[in-house]
Scaffold this motif. Structure first.
Motif, PDB file in Angstrom:
ATOM      1  N   ALA A 350       0.831  -1.201   0.000  1.00  0.00           N
ATOM      2  CA  ALA A 350       0.000   0.000   0.000  1.00  0.00           C
ATOM      3  C   ALA A 350       0.864   1.249   0.000  1.00  0.00           C
ATOM      4  O   ALA A 350       0.558   2.236  -0.692  1.00  0.00           O
ATOM      5  N   GLU A 351       1.945   1.230   0.748  1.00  0.00           N
ATOM      6  CA  GLU A 351       2.849   2.380   0.776  1.00  0.00           C
ATOM      7  C   GLU A 351       3.535   2.555  -0.575  1.00  0.00           C
ATOM      8  O   GLU A 351       3.717   3.685  -1.062  1.00  0.00           O
ATOM      9  N   ALA A 352       3.920   1.442  -1.190  1.00  0.00           N
ATOM     10  CA  ALA A 352       4.561   1.516  -2.504  1.00  0.00           C
ATOM     11  C   ALA A 352       3.607   2.093  -3.545  1.00  0.00           C
ATOM     12  O   ALA A 352       4.004   2.904  -4.393  1.00  0.00           O
ATOM     13  N   LEU A 353       2.331   1.695  -3.485  1.00  0.00           N
ATOM     14  CA  LEU A 353       1.346   2.238  -4.419  1.00  0.00           C
ATOM     15  C   LEU A 353       1.169   3.736  -4.201  1.00  0.00           C
ATOM     16  O   LEU A 353       1.104   4.514  -5.167  1.00  0.00           O
ATOM     17  N   ALA A 354       1.113   4.148  -2.945  1.00  0.00           N
ATOM     18  CA  ALA A 354       0.916   5.574  -2.646  1.00  0.00           C
ATOM     19  C   ALA A 354       2.108   6.407  -3.069  1.00  0.00           C
ATOM     20  O   ALA A 354       1.950   7.565  -3.488  1.00  0.00           O
ATOM     21  N   GLU A 355       3.308   5.843  -2.991  1.00  0.00           N
ATOM     22  CA  GLU A 355       4.517   6.598  -3.313  1.00  0.00           C
ATOM     23  C   GLU A 355       4.905   6.520  -4.791  1.00  0.00           C
ATOM     24  O   GLU A 355       5.655   7.366  -5.285  1.00  0.00           O
ATOM     25  N   SER A 356       4.419   5.519  -5.503  1.00  0.00           N
ATOM     26  CA  SER A 356       4.823   5.331  -6.905  1.00  0.00           C
ATOM     27  C   SER A 356       4.209   6.398  -7.799  1.00  0.00           C
ATOM     28  O   SER A 356       3.012   6.704  -7.681  1.00  0.00           O
ATOM     29  N   ILE A 362      -2.486   3.310 -11.911  1.00  0.00           N
ATOM     30  CA  ILE A 362      -2.902   1.953 -11.552  1.00  0.00           C
ATOM     31  C   ILE A 362      -4.242   1.979 -10.831  1.00  0.00           C
ATOM     32  O   ILE A 362      -5.134   1.172 -11.107  1.00  0.00           O
ATOM     33  N   THR A 363      -4.406   2.935  -9.930  1.00  0.00           N
ATOM     34  CA  THR A 363      -5.679   3.066  -9.211  1.00  0.00           C
ATOM     35  C   THR A 363      -6.818   3.387 -10.170  1.00  0.00           C
ATOM     36  O   THR A 363      -7.935   2.858 -10.027  1.00  0.00           O
ATOM     37  N   ALA A 364      -6.543   4.219 -11.166  1.00  0.00           N
ATOM     38  CA  ALA A 364      -7.571   4.542 -12.161  1.00  0.00           C
ATOM     39  C   ALA A 364      -8.019   3.288 -12.910  1.00  0.00           C
ATOM     40  O   ALA A 364      -9.225   3.078 -13.140  1.00  0.00           O
ATOM     41  N   ALA A 380       5.930  -3.191 -20.182  1.00  0.00           N
ATOM     42  CA  ALA A 380       5.753  -1.738 -20.171  1.00  0.00           C
ATOM     43  C   ALA A 380       5.742  -1.285 -18.724  1.00  0.00           C
ATOM     44  O   ALA A 380       5.303  -2.023 -17.835  1.00  0.00           O
ATOM     45  N   GLN A 381       6.207  -0.065 -18.467  1.00  0.00           N
ATOM     46  CA  GLN A 381       6.408   0.368 -17.089  1.00  0.00           C
ATOM     47  C   GLN A 381       5.138   0.329 -16.248  1.00  0.00           C
ATOM     48  O   GLN A 381       5.146  -0.167 -15.116  1.00  0.00           O
ATOM     49  N   VAL A 382       4.024   0.825 -16.781  1.00  0.00           N
ATOM     50  CA  VAL A 382       2.811   0.822 -15.977  1.00  0.00           C
ATOM     51  C   VAL A 382       2.323  -0.612 -15.740  1.00  0.00           C
ATOM     52  O   VAL A 382       1.736  -0.913 -14.695  1.00  0.00           O
ATOM     53  N   ALA A 383       2.613  -1.516 -16.672  1.00  0.00           N
ATOM     54  CA  ALA A 383       2.230  -2.918 -16.480  1.00  0.00           C
ATOM     55  C   ALA A 383       3.148  -3.601 -15.470  1.00  0.00           C
ATOM     56  O   ALA A 383       2.697  -4.413 -14.653  1.00  0.00           O
ATOM     57  N   TYR A 384       4.446  -3.293 -15.519  1.00  0.00           N
ATOM     58  CA  TYR A 384       5.357  -3.853 -14.509  1.00  0.00           C
ATOM     59  C   TYR A 384       4.884  -3.496 -13.100  1.00  0.00           C
ATOM     60  O   TYR A 384       4.857  -4.329 -12.203  1.00  0.00           O
ATOM     61  N   GLN A 385       4.549  -2.225 -12.913  1.00  0.00           N
ATOM     62  CA  GLN A 385       4.103  -1.781 -11.603  1.00  0.00           C
ATOM     63  C   GLN A 385       2.768  -2.438 -11.222  1.00  0.00           C
ATOM     64  O   GLN A 385       2.548  -2.802 -10.067  1.00  0.00           O
ATOM     65  N   LEU A 390      -1.487  -3.657  -8.688  1.00  0.00           N
ATOM     66  CA  LEU A 390      -2.899  -3.653  -9.069  1.00  0.00           C
ATOM     67  C   LEU A 390      -3.577  -4.856  -8.421  1.00  0.00           C
ATOM     68  O   LEU A 390      -3.122  -5.992  -8.581  1.00  0.00           O
ATOM     69  N   ARG A 391      -4.644  -4.620  -7.682  1.00  0.00           N
ATOM     70  CA  ARG A 391      -5.278  -5.682  -6.909  1.00  0.00           C
ATOM     71  C   ARG A 391      -6.342  -6.402  -7.724  1.00  0.00           C
ATOM     72  O   ARG A 391      -7.218  -5.766  -8.310  1.00  0.00           O
ATOM     73  N   LEU A 392      -6.273  -7.730  -7.728  1.00  0.00           N
ATOM     74  CA  LEU A 392      -7.289  -8.573  -8.352  1.00  0.00           C
ATOM     75  C   LEU A 392      -7.720  -9.620  -7.328  1.00  0.00           C
ATOM     76  O   LEU A 392      -6.890 -10.115  -6.554  1.00  0.00           O
ATOM     77  N   ASP A 393      -8.987  -9.972  -7.357  1.00  0.00           N
ATOM     78  CA  ASP A 393      -9.528 -10.876  -6.341  1.00  0.00           C
ATOM     79  C   ASP A 393      -9.937 -12.242  -6.874  1.00  0.00           C
ATOM     80  O   ASP A 393     -10.418 -13.078  -6.118  1.00  0.00           O
TER      81      ASP A 393
END
Length: 539
Positions: A350-356, A362-364, A380-385, A390-393
């Motif tokens: 969660a901290e990594a997502l907030a700081e990236s 990703i949140t969008a 691709a960079q956004v896909a690597y991150q 990115l959360r999937l259930d």
């Protein structure tokens, strides 16, 4: 009936519904009367696209993907996706024409003639053979489907000579299946005594679950809960355990908290995973020191530098059932400890997502996609991150072939996923550089009118490669490589396309494109700090 047509009818007996391939002068017989066989043809714009489509089709359906390819260049064009499928244990059946039997090894300049492609493909396949008769072809196909049920699934290549494809053979029949043991007579799976002792004695177990477990989510969850073992997923198992499950400990082993979790464990239970370097499980000192590894895999040869013993050769669900039959319930204190260890990793994520700087994008994406969306990710960079953040259930929704790590698979894999799961929205996450490897498959997407949204992260070239140059102290070269107007290119194929510059715009346009249920391209202009900044231009 000639053999080419009989092959399609035979495949239908195995449940094959689609084949991916481009008709050519050497595959005319394979496509003879295909519309009456019950098998639907999907025509890409390049054989590489055919391979990627078949790969993703297999991942979302659980059935083998099938390609019909021409002699020579059709097969060599598809070698990259074949190698990718080998790397990710995806069952592909590649059926290709070859030169006539009398011309084998003659090399007289015959059209599409190449040295023995069955031999070339052998390192990347479970089976690789050239058929010498109709009976031989039937045996290879049946052996492929039989071995996929019991072994690590990997591609199969079958070359069929032109003269054999044109032979009259009548209808082909699938060989009879051996009778399966009845439920009453089948013995329940049992654990080796040593494995049972390790599980019973473990006080701080951790599970790593990979692609071999992706169909066994409930079994993995129940085993984890009985052991109170935090679960680290690989990319191919992403979504197997919900992101809010108290034992979920992230995707991949790259984060420091995941390293600490693994190094503090007294037993690592590896379920259907390579424990791959590409997932952050490299050997120390770069990666974590793993304690005793208890490995479960259907491949008896599976190994790892820190693995002391051969794997337990079982399917994950069978192993979980056998373990659960012997393991007692855990105490409240153990449950609290397991939950706390997993929560530490989730807090770091969660901290990594907030700081990236990629976090808002990703949140969008996460907010815009419905719960059943399939995502195909490129290099691709956004896909690597997104791979980790990115959360999937639910499982089977993240198609990211990062082990082989090629560029360009996202668009054709998204198309293959849409063919295999026509009722579900599909999103491709690509970069501008990688998208240009397979952008012509937009024509295939337009032909199919499939519900695929292609999100292209446009940072002006190869951003990740530029960063790699900089880390090594080398002046970047060849990283500024991009199209000038990707949205205009998409519109040239008749596909709805828009440009966005903010995360809010991406969320709005992605949600709208999914709701339209048709092809769409969204080009995201990366903000200035995330764009390729310099270096010698490619060209």
């Amino acid at each position: 009936m000639k053999l080419g047509a009989a092959i399609s009818a035979l495949l239908r007996q195995y449940g094959v519904e689609h084949v991916f391939g481009i008709p050519g002068v050497h595959t005319l017989e394979l496509f003879r009367d295909i519309e009456t066989s019950g098998v639907e043809m999907v025509v890409p714009r390049h054989e590489q696209g055919a391979g990627y489509m078949a790969d993703a089709y297999s991942r979302v359906t659980g059935r083998p993907g099938v390609c019909y390819l021409i002699t020579g260049p059709g097969v060599t064009n598809a070698m990259t996706p074949i190698a990718q499928a080998w790397h990710d244990s995806t069952p592909l059946l590649v059926i290709a024409s070859t030169v006539e039997r009398a011309q084998f090894d003659a090399h007289r300049g015959t059209l599409h003639d190449t040295p023995d492609l069955a031999e070339v493909l052998r390192p990347f396949t479970l089976i690789s053979e050239n058929a010498t008769s109709a009976e031989h072809a039937v045996r290879v196909i049946d052996e492929a489907f039989a071995r996929w049920r019991t072994e690590r699934p990997r591609p199969v290549y079958l070359g069929i000579p032109l003269d054999l494809l044109a032979e009259e053979v009548g209808e082909l029949t699938r060989p009879a299946l051996a009778a399966a043991p009845s439920a009453a007579s089948a013995a329940a799976p049992t654990l080796p005594a040593a494995a049972a002792s390790l599980l019973s004695a473990a006080e701080r177990p951790v599970i790593i679950a990979g692609g071999g477990a992706r169909h066994d989510g409930p079994a993995v969850a129940e085993l984890a809960e009985r052991l109170t073992a935090p679960v680290i997923l690989t990319g191919n198992a992403k979504g197997l355990l919900a992101a809010d499950h108290p034992l979920f400990a992230g995707v991949s082993g790259f984060f420091p908290s995941a390293h600490r979790l693994l190094e503090s464990a007294d037993l690592v239970i590896a379920l259907g995973t390579e424990i791959a370097d590409s997932e952050g499980f490299v050997a120390p000192p770069v990666g974590p020191r793993l304690p005793r590894i208890l490995r479960v895999d259907i491949d008896p040869a599976a190994t790892h530098p820190q693995q002391p013993n051969p794997p337990i050769v079982m399917r994950v669900a069978e192993f979980a059932a056998a373990a659960l039959a012997q393991l007692p319930e855990q105490s409240g204190e153990s449950i609290e400890a397991g939950h706390a260890h997993a929560a530490e990793v989730r807090t770091e994520l969660a901290e990594a997502l907030a700081e990236s700087p990629y976090g808002p994008w990703i949140t969008a994406i996460e907010h815009a996609i419905p719960a059943d969306t399939v995502l195909a990710a490129d290099s691709a960079q956004v896909a690597y991150q997104s791979h980790a953040l990115l959360r999937l259930d639910t499982p089977g929704r993240w198609l990211a072939p990062y082990g082989f790590g090629t560029l360009g698979p996202a668009l054709p894999m998204a198309i293959g996923a849409a063919v295999g799961a026509p009722g579900r929205p599909v999103v491709a996450l690509s970069g501008d550089g990688g998208s240009l490897f397979t952008l012509t498959e937009l024509a295939t997407l337009a032909d199919l009118d499939a519900a695929v949204v292609v999100v292209i992260w446009d940072n002006g070239g190869y951003g990740e490669i530029e960063k790699s140059f900089e880390r090594e102290g080398i002046r970047p070269a060849g990283v500024r490589a991009s199209a000038r107007d990707l949205a205009a290119i998409a519109r040239g194929f008749g596909i709805h396309a828009v440009d966005v510059t903010e995360p809010a715009g991406l969320e709005t346009e992605l949600r709208a494109a999914i709701e339209r249920r048709g092809p769409a391209v969204i080009v995201v202009a990366a903000p200035e700090g995330l764009r390729v900044s310099g270096g010698l231009r490619a060209g």
